[in-house]
Enzyme design. Sequence first.
Site, PDB file in Angstrom:
ATOM      1  N   ARG A   1      -5.983 -23.278   9.601  1.00 57.47           N
ATOM      2  CA  ARG A   1      -6.434 -22.166  10.445  1.00 57.47           C
ATOM      3  C   ARG A   1      -5.847 -20.828   9.995  1.00 57.47           C
ATOM      4  O   ARG A   1      -6.412 -19.775  10.279  1.00 57.47           O
ATOM      5  CB  ARG A   1      -6.145 -22.456  11.917  1.00 57.47           C
ATOM      6  CG  ARG A   1      -7.083 -23.505  12.501  1.00 57.47           C
ATOM      7  CD  ARG A   1      -6.781 -23.786  13.960  1.00 57.47           C
ATOM      8  NE  ARG A   1      -5.437 -24.276  14.134  1.00 57.47           N
ATOM      9  CZ  ARG A   1      -5.064 -25.545  13.944  1.00 57.47           C
ATOM     10  NH1 ARG A   1      -5.949 -26.444  13.591  1.00 57.47           N
ATOM     11  NH2 ARG A   1      -3.812 -25.906  14.111  1.00 57.47           N
TER      12      ARG A   1
ATOM     13  N   GLU B   1       7.674 -33.931  14.045  1.00 60.73           N
ATOM     14  CA  GLU B   1       8.315 -34.613  15.171  1.00 60.73           C
ATOM     15  C   GLU B   1       8.782 -36.010  14.734  1.00 60.73           C
ATOM     16  O   GLU B   1       9.887 -36.433  15.034  1.00 60.73           O
ATOM     17  CB  GLU B   1       7.323 -34.712  16.325  1.00 60.73           C
ATOM     18  CG  GLU B   1       7.998 -34.981  17.631  1.00 60.73           C
ATOM     19  CD  GLU B   1       7.008 -34.937  18.793  1.00 60.73           C
ATOM     20  OE1 GLU B   1       5.856 -34.542  18.570  1.00 60.73           O
ATOM     21  OE2 GLU B   1       7.418 -35.318  19.895  1.00 60.73           O
TER      22      GLU B   1
HETATM   23  P1  AMP Z   1       5.386 -25.592  13.508  1.00 60.34           P
HETATM   24  O1  AMP Z   1       5.744 -25.938  12.093  1.00 60.34           O
HETATM   25  O2  AMP Z   1       5.981 -26.563  14.494  1.00 60.34           O
HETATM   26  O3  AMP Z   1       5.722 -24.151  13.852  1.00 60.34           O
HETATM   27  O4  AMP Z   1       3.819 -25.787  13.678  1.00 60.34           O
HETATM   28  C1  AMP Z   1       2.939 -24.792  13.274  1.00 60.34           C
HETATM   29  C2  AMP Z   1       1.689 -25.363  12.668  1.00 60.34           C
HETATM   30  O5  AMP Z   1       1.154 -26.433  13.442  1.00 60.34           O
HETATM   31  C3  AMP Z   1       0.618 -24.311  12.606  1.00 60.34           C
HETATM   32  O6  AMP Z   1      -0.081 -24.425  11.373  1.00 60.34           O
HETATM   33  C4  AMP Z   1      -0.274 -24.582  13.802  1.00 60.34           C
HETATM   34  O7  AMP Z   1      -1.632 -24.368  13.469  1.00 60.34           O
HETATM   35  C5  AMP Z   1      -0.013 -26.050  14.146  1.00 60.34           C
HETATM   36  N1  AMP Z   1       0.276 -26.241  15.585  1.00 60.34           N
HETATM   37  C6  AMP Z   1       1.455 -26.658  16.109  1.00 60.34           C
HETATM   38  N2  AMP Z   1       1.388 -26.769  17.443  1.00 60.34           N
HETATM   39  C7  AMP Z   1       0.133 -26.395  17.791  1.00 60.34           C
HETATM   40  C8  AMP Z   1      -0.556 -26.269  19.047  1.00 60.34           C
HETATM   41  N3  AMP Z   1       0.029 -26.542  20.235  1.00 60.34           N
HETATM   42  N4  AMP Z   1      -1.852 -25.845  19.031  1.00 60.34           N
HETATM   43  C9  AMP Z   1      -2.458 -25.548  17.854  1.00 60.34           C
HETATM   44  N5  AMP Z   1      -1.861 -25.648  16.643  1.00 60.34           N
HETATM   45  C10 AMP Z   1      -0.581 -26.067  16.602  1.00 60.34           C
END
Ligand code: AMP
Length: 173
Positions: A60, A97
């Site tokens: 995205r 996770e």
């Molecule tokens: P993080 O590495 O945990 O910051 O996760 C970020 C990545 O995961 C991004 O590329 C987001 O598009 C996706 N992502 C994580 N959580 C969500 C969520 N609740 N809704 C949509 N996309 C998410």
Amino acid sequence: MITRLARAVRTIPDFPDKGIQFKDITPILSDPILLRIAVNALTDPFRDSGITRVVGIEARGFILGAMIADELAAGFIPIRKAGKLPFRTLSETYDLEYGSDHIEIHEDAILPGERVLIHDDLIATGGTAAATARLVRRLGGKIAGFSFLIELDDLDGRSRLETDITIISVLHF
Ligand code: AMP
């Protein structure tokens, strides 16, 4: 304006896995006015920052990232999951996770000293953005900022990014 954007984000419970509140930005992307507001909000803080490359994170982060790059008259660089980029790559691991994953960048994507903006649609734990920042730095890029459409405040992902770099999140949930 920002309230209109926030209202357009659709929260889908338990997608793609149980317990995840997925933030669906497609209603913003499909509306020409909201799309323009979003791109401006993501771009305006960086208009005079000398940015020559915008790095967008699969998948995205490609959509708005490419639009931001166009606005800044910069190039666009994709960060992809392991095995998707065709040329020689650098790779970084980040924690999920359960377990870990890899992201990659083409080794010639950024020239040493280039000013780089890192974009993704959303920052949650910050692991993906932090790994992207490591890739950019390994290529000698200077990170001029991070821009996210959405930040999930409770997860405090920004604490995993450099404190002295501008971090813009247009919407907070
Ligand atoms: P993080 O590495 O945990 O910051 O996760 C970020 C990545 O995961 C991004 O590329 C987001 O598009 C996706 N992502 C994580 N959580 C969500 C969520 N609740 N809704 C949509 N996309 C998410």
